[in-house]
Design a protein around this motif. Structure first.
Motif: not given
Length: 316
Positions: A54-57, A62-63, A72-73, A105-107
């Motif tokens: 999970l090395k994602i900035e 993303l709300p 949120e990543q 729904s946002a995700f």
């Protein structure tokens, strides 16, 4: 180990690359897979390592709707963890993420840099079980990608009968009605795309679900029947005629499907449409003739007598 809501998510991240994955990725156009088709093996392995750790900035696109940071990543391509799980065909991880995001729904509908929602990717990678889970979790099937395609457009273009079945079965009635009418940025409905690619079973399925068999492309007014004639697909012509296609529908230039058969090799299509088409639509529309202009002036008279040059009238 990555966990949703404190529970470890089962997955085999170290499994060897499935050749089926490579075929999916290699066959996709317009970077449908966010560029993974062009990745070298080392780059792929590195991406999988990043996915594992999970090395994602984080990204503020993303709300924020929950206290769950994994939602949120994003990667530099705008992909969420759900996008990546679907792209890499990590079924268990994708289904676990969907289960944890029911109603969010946002995700569920979040679009990456190519405007692809997870549902688009589920269809592209031919994973109807993921598409079903997304729809049951509350995703919106009407979301369009960068070409204006819904997931149903893509399923029809790929000839995925299972994908079409899942999308039409698990979409709500008002959503299905909208999907069948929706046109992409090329002006094509799902029925147009299925007709262009000759997927007869999908064409028949869409018509049975209520697709407008006489819908016209907005640029030139061609219907599915015009397209079938253009493509010289006799079986498709027969199917459309049997299902009630209007043989007397003309394009914006005034051409009936029968008129488009002239100069084509397939005489069977021409004979099939000839007896069903109005006599007035048998003859090709009049075209302008080069010598149709007749001058009102004789050879001895100037065509124009009011030309002025340097303040003086031009004399012949």
């Amino acid at each position: 180990m990555f966990a949703f809501g404190g529970r470890d998510c089962p997955r085999d991240m170290d499994a060897a690359r499935d050749p089926k994955k490579d075929r999916h990725l290699a066959g996709l156009e317009d970077r449908h897979d966010s560029g993974l088709d062009s990745m070298k093996d080392d780059d792929y392995d590195q991406m999988m390592e990043e996915l594992r750790d999970l090395k994602i900035e984080p990204n503020d696109r993303l709300p924020v709707q929950s206290a769950e940071p994994w939602k949120e990543q994003l990667t530099e391509d705008g992909d969420t963890i759900l996008h990546l799980a679907i792209i890499h065909e990590e079924l268990a991880l994708a289904l676990a993420a969907i289960k944890e995001a029911v109603g969010d729904s946002a995700f569920l509908n979040f679009q990456n840099n190519l405007k692809q929602a997870p549902l688009h990717l589920a269809v592209i990678t031919e994973k109807p079980e993921i598409a079903q889970a997304l729809l049951q979790a509350g995703c919106d099937p009407e979301v369009r990608d960068f070409r204006g395609n819904t997931a149903l457009h893509i399923a029809c273009e790929q000839g995925s009968l299972r994908g079409v079945g899942v999308l039409t079965q698990y979409s709500k009635p008002h959503q299905l009605e909208a999907l069948l009418k929706c046109i992409n940025y090329n002006g094509q409905t799902c029925l147009h795309l299925a007709s262009i690619h000759g997927f007869l079973a999908i064409v028949e399925n869409l018509i049975s679900l209520g697709a407008d068999i006489n819908a016209q492309e907005p640029c030139n007014g061609r219907t599915a029947l015009h397209l079938a004639v253009d493509l010289q697909n006799e079986a498709l012509v027969s199917l459309l005629v049997r299902k009630g296609a209007d043989v007397n529908k003309v394009t914006y230039q005034g051409y009936s499907p029968y008129q488009l058969t002239w100069g084509r090799e397939n005489i069977g299509i021409q004979k099939q449409l000839e007896q069903l088409t109005l006599n007035s639509l048998h003859v090709l529309p009049d075209s302008e003739e080069e010598d149709s202009y007749e001058s009102d002036y004789s050879d001895d008279e100037p065509m124009y007598d009011d030309c002025i040059f340097g303040g003086q009238p031009l004399m012949r």
